[in-house]
Scaffold this motif. Structure first.
Motif, PDB file in Angstrom:
ATOM      1  N   LEU A  75       0.833  -1.198   0.000  1.00 20.41           N
ATOM      2  CA  LEU A  75       0.000   0.000   0.000  1.00 20.41           C
ATOM      3  C   LEU A  75       0.871   1.253   0.000  1.00 20.41           C
ATOM      4  CD1 LEU A  75      -2.851  -0.947   2.504  1.00 20.41           C
ATOM      5  CD2 LEU A  75      -3.029  -0.679   0.027  1.00 20.41           C
ATOM      6  N   LEU A  76       1.983   1.187   0.719  1.00 20.32           N
ATOM      7  CA  LEU A  76       2.916   2.304   0.735  1.00 20.32           C
ATOM      8  C   LEU A  76       3.504   2.535  -0.659  1.00 20.32           C
ATOM      9  CD1 LEU A  76       4.378   4.411   2.472  1.00 20.32           C
ATOM     10  CD2 LEU A  76       6.134   2.684   2.950  1.00 20.32           C
ATOM     11  N   LEU A  77       3.837   1.447  -1.350  1.00 23.59           N
ATOM     12  CA  LEU A  77       4.362   1.557  -2.710  1.00 23.59           C
ATOM     13  C   LEU A  77       3.333   2.205  -3.638  1.00 23.59           C
ATOM     14  CD1 LEU A  77       6.005  -1.976  -3.020  1.00 23.59           C
ATOM     15  CD2 LEU A  77       7.191   0.192  -2.647  1.00 23.59           C
ATOM     16  N   ARG A  78       2.082   1.790  -3.499  1.00 17.83           N
ATOM     17  CA  ARG A  78       1.025   2.370  -4.326  1.00 17.83           C
ATOM     18  C   ARG A  78       0.899   3.867  -4.055  1.00 17.83           C
ATOM     19  NH1 ARG A  78      -3.542   0.367  -6.853  1.00 17.83           N
ATOM     20  NH2 ARG A  78      -4.759   2.123  -7.679  1.00 17.83           N
ATOM     21  N   ARG A  79       0.987   4.251  -2.792  1.00 17.83           N
ATOM     22  CA  ARG A  79       0.889   5.681  -2.452  1.00 17.83           C
ATOM     23  C   ARG A  79       2.040   6.471  -3.070  1.00 17.83           C
ATOM     24  NH1 ARG A  79       0.525  10.003  -2.643  1.00 17.83           N
ATOM     25  NH2 ARG A  79      -0.114  11.609  -1.155  1.00 17.83           N
ATOM     26  N   ILE A  80       3.229   5.897  -3.093  1.00 17.56           N
ATOM     27  CA  ILE A  80       4.360   6.569  -3.733  1.00 17.56           C
ATOM     28  C   ILE A  80       4.089   6.772  -5.215  1.00 17.56           C
ATOM     29  CG2 ILE A  80       6.797   6.310  -4.388  1.00 17.56           C
ATOM     30  CD1 ILE A  80       7.171   4.808  -1.696  1.00 17.56           C
ATOM     31  N   LEU A  81       3.564   5.740  -5.872  1.00 19.68           N
ATOM     32  CA  LEU A  81       3.283   5.829  -7.305  1.00 19.68           C
ATOM     33  C   LEU A  81       2.134   6.787  -7.621  1.00 19.68           C
ATOM     34  CD1 LEU A  81       3.761   2.118  -8.393  1.00 19.68           C
ATOM     35  CD2 LEU A  81       5.194   4.071  -9.021  1.00 19.68           C
ATOM     36  N   GLU A  82       1.373   7.165  -6.631  1.00 19.94           N
ATOM     37  CA  GLU A  82       0.314   8.161  -6.822  1.00 19.94           C
ATOM     38  C   GLU A  82       0.838   9.577  -6.629  1.00 19.94           C
ATOM     39  OE1 GLU A  82      -2.577   6.869  -4.008  1.00 19.94           O
ATOM     40  OE2 GLU A  82      -3.446   5.362  -5.348  1.00 19.94           O
ATOM     41  N   SER A  83       2.140   9.716  -6.335  1.00  9.38           N
ATOM     42  CA  SER A  83       2.754  11.024  -6.091  1.00  9.38           C
ATOM     43  C   SER A  83       3.297  11.614  -7.388  1.00  9.38           C
ATOM     44  CB  SER A  83       3.893  10.890  -5.075  1.00  9.38           C
ATOM     45  OG  SER A  83       3.435  10.304  -3.868  1.00  9.38           O
ATOM     46  N   SER A  84       3.275  12.924  -7.487  1.00  5.72           N
ATOM     47  CA  SER A  84       3.755  13.581  -8.697  1.00  5.72           C
ATOM     48  C   SER A  84       5.230  13.940  -8.639  1.00  5.72           C
ATOM     49  CB  SER A  84       2.935  14.852  -8.967  1.00  5.72           C
ATOM     50  OG  SER A  84       3.079  15.769  -7.892  1.00  5.72           O
ATOM     51  N   SER A  85       5.849  13.780  -7.476  1.00  5.78           N
ATOM     52  CA  SER A  85       7.269  14.131  -7.321  1.00  5.78           C
ATOM     53  C   SER A  85       7.875  13.361  -6.157  1.00  5.78           C
ATOM     54  CB  SER A  85       7.423  15.633  -7.063  1.00  5.78           C
ATOM     55  OG  SER A  85       6.872  15.972  -5.801  1.00  5.78           O
ATOM     56  N   THR A  86       9.190  13.376  -6.107  1.00 13.56           N
ATOM     57  CA  THR A  86       9.899  12.753  -4.985  1.00 13.56           C
ATOM     58  C   THR A  86       9.524  13.428  -3.671  1.00 13.56           C
ATOM     59  OG1 THR A  86      11.754  12.009  -6.337  1.00 13.56           O
ATOM     60  CG2 THR A  86      12.201  12.371  -4.023  1.00 13.56           C
ATOM     61  N   ALA A  87       9.412  14.746  -3.687  1.00 13.12           N
ATOM     62  CA  ALA A  87       9.066  15.477  -2.466  1.00 13.12           C
ATOM     63  C   ALA A  87       7.682  15.075  -1.953  1.00 13.12           C
ATOM     64  CB  ALA A  87       9.106  16.976  -2.728  1.00 13.12           C
ATOM     65  N   GLU A  88       6.721  14.935  -2.855  1.00 10.37           N
ATOM     66  CA  GLU A  88       5.379  14.511  -2.448  1.00 10.37           C
ATOM     67  C   GLU A  88       5.393  13.095  -1.897  1.00 10.37           C
ATOM     68  OE1 GLU A  88       0.994  13.535  -4.350  1.00 10.37           O
ATOM     69  OE2 GLU A  88       2.321  14.905  -5.442  1.00 10.37           O
ATOM     70  N   ALA A  89       6.173  12.223  -2.534  1.00 11.27           N
ATOM     71  CA  ALA A  89       6.288  10.843  -2.058  1.00 11.27           C
ATOM     72  C   ALA A  89       6.872  10.794  -0.654  1.00 11.27           C
ATOM     73  CB  ALA A  89       7.137  10.025  -3.023  1.00 11.27           C
ATOM     74  N   MET A  90       7.902  11.605  -0.403  1.00 13.20           N
ATOM     75  CA  MET A  90       8.511  11.630   0.926  1.00 13.20           C
ATOM     76  C   MET A  90       7.512  12.111   1.975  1.00 13.20           C
ATOM     77  SD  MET A  90      11.522  10.411   1.213  1.00 13.20           S
ATOM     78  CE  MET A  90      11.894  11.063   2.845  1.00 13.20           C
ATOM     79  N   SER A  91       6.719  13.107   1.636  1.00 17.07           N
ATOM     80  CA  SER A  91       5.713  13.603   2.577  1.00 17.07           C
ATOM     81  C   SER A  91       4.696  12.518   2.911  1.00 17.07           C
ATOM     82  CB  SER A  91       4.992  14.818   1.975  1.00 17.07           C
ATOM     83  OG  SER A  91       5.880  15.900   1.824  1.00 17.07           O
ATOM     84  N   ALA A  92       4.313  11.753   1.891  1.00 18.07           N
ATOM     85  CA  ALA A  92       3.352  10.670   2.109  1.00 18.07           C
ATOM     86  C   ALA A  92       3.944   9.583   2.995  1.00 18.07           C
ATOM     87  CB  ALA A  92       2.922  10.084   0.765  1.00 18.07           C
ATOM     88  N   ILE A  93       5.177   9.200   2.742  1.00 21.46           N
ATOM     89  CA  ILE A  93       5.830   8.140   3.514  1.00 21.46           C
ATOM     90  C   ILE A  93       5.937   8.530   4.985  1.00 21.46           C
ATOM     91  CG2 ILE A  93       8.009   6.897   3.869  1.00 21.46           C
ATOM     92  CD1 ILE A  93       8.405   7.161   0.791  1.00 21.46           C
ATOM     93  N   THR A  94       6.377   9.751   5.242  1.00 29.87           N
ATOM     94  CA  THR A  94       6.574  10.176   6.631  1.00 29.87           C
ATOM     95  C   THR A  94       5.247  10.350   7.366  1.00 29.87           C
ATOM     96  OG1 THR A  94       6.729  12.492   5.883  1.00 29.87           O
ATOM     97  CG2 THR A  94       8.792  11.284   6.161  1.00 29.87           C
TER      98      THR A  94
END
Length: 202
Positions: A75-94
């Motif tokens: 699910l975390l991987l899917r959330r990363i792939l729904e991000s438009s940038s590395t910065a957005e992905a990092m915010s989601a992960i944290t």
């Protein structure tokens, strides 16, 4: 393997021979948000892939004790792939509760990248030390990661780093050659099934 200056990510997949029959490319086209092209076993909600904003993601399995209940790694991987940038992905992960062990490497169209190691709730960032951005099946952040390593993981990293610069300069053909390397038999980057710990994973 990550080459951020060329926005290239590549990795092997060798989970288990019986899962090859259910390995598939999945295209996800929501009405709103990122379109995703993902490589995964059937039924998996998130794994390796790239999205319409040019963010690409890779995963390697790691082993360590887990004491917390968090969002499943897929699910975390899917959330990363729904991000438009590395910065957005990092915010989601944290922001999400974590309780898993894995290495996540992702890069966006601008070349901004992260190589992370999840150790239960902890997020460990791997920096570029100039020897090549590669990962295998052990914690690079540990000084003596004997417990977390799958067999030959250290050897594979050393070999990949020795080939990295030439492969990076050659682009996609170079990365394909690196990941196909069979020098060293059971210690090689591209090795046979059945040489892993607990699973037939390389």
């Amino acid at each position: 393997v990550l080459v951020p200056e060329k926005r290239l990510l590549a990795q092997t997949w060798d989970w288990h021979p019986q899962t090859e029959d259910i390995l598939t490319f999945i295209e996800i086209e929501p009405k709103h948000g990122e379109r995703i092209l993902m490589l995964a076993e059937s039924g998996i909600i998130g794994k390796f892939g790239i999205n319409s904003s040019g963010l690409g993601l890779m995963l390697t399995i790691l082993f360590a004790p887990v004491a917390n209940i968090g969002i499943p790694v897929h699910l975390l991987l899917r959330r990363i792939l729904e991000s438009s940038s590395t910065a957005e992905a990092m915010s989601a992960i944290t922001a999400l509760p974590r309780g898993s062990t894995a290495s996540l490497t992702f890069c966006d169209r601008s070349g901004d990248w992260r190589m992370l190691e999840l150790a239960d709730q902890e997020i460990l960032e791997i920096e570029d030390d100039g020897t090549g951005l590669v990962h295998s099946n052990h914690y690079l952040s540990e000084k003596d990661p004997k417990e977390s390593a799958l067999p030959a993981s250290h050897t594979r990293v050393v070999k990949a780093k020795s080939l990295y610069r030439q492969a990076a300069e050659a682009g996609i053909p170079g990365l394909m050659k690196l990941l196909s390397n069979r020098d060293g038999g059971a210690e090689s980057i591209c090795r046979a099934y059945g040489q892993g710990k607990l699973f037939e994973v390389g």
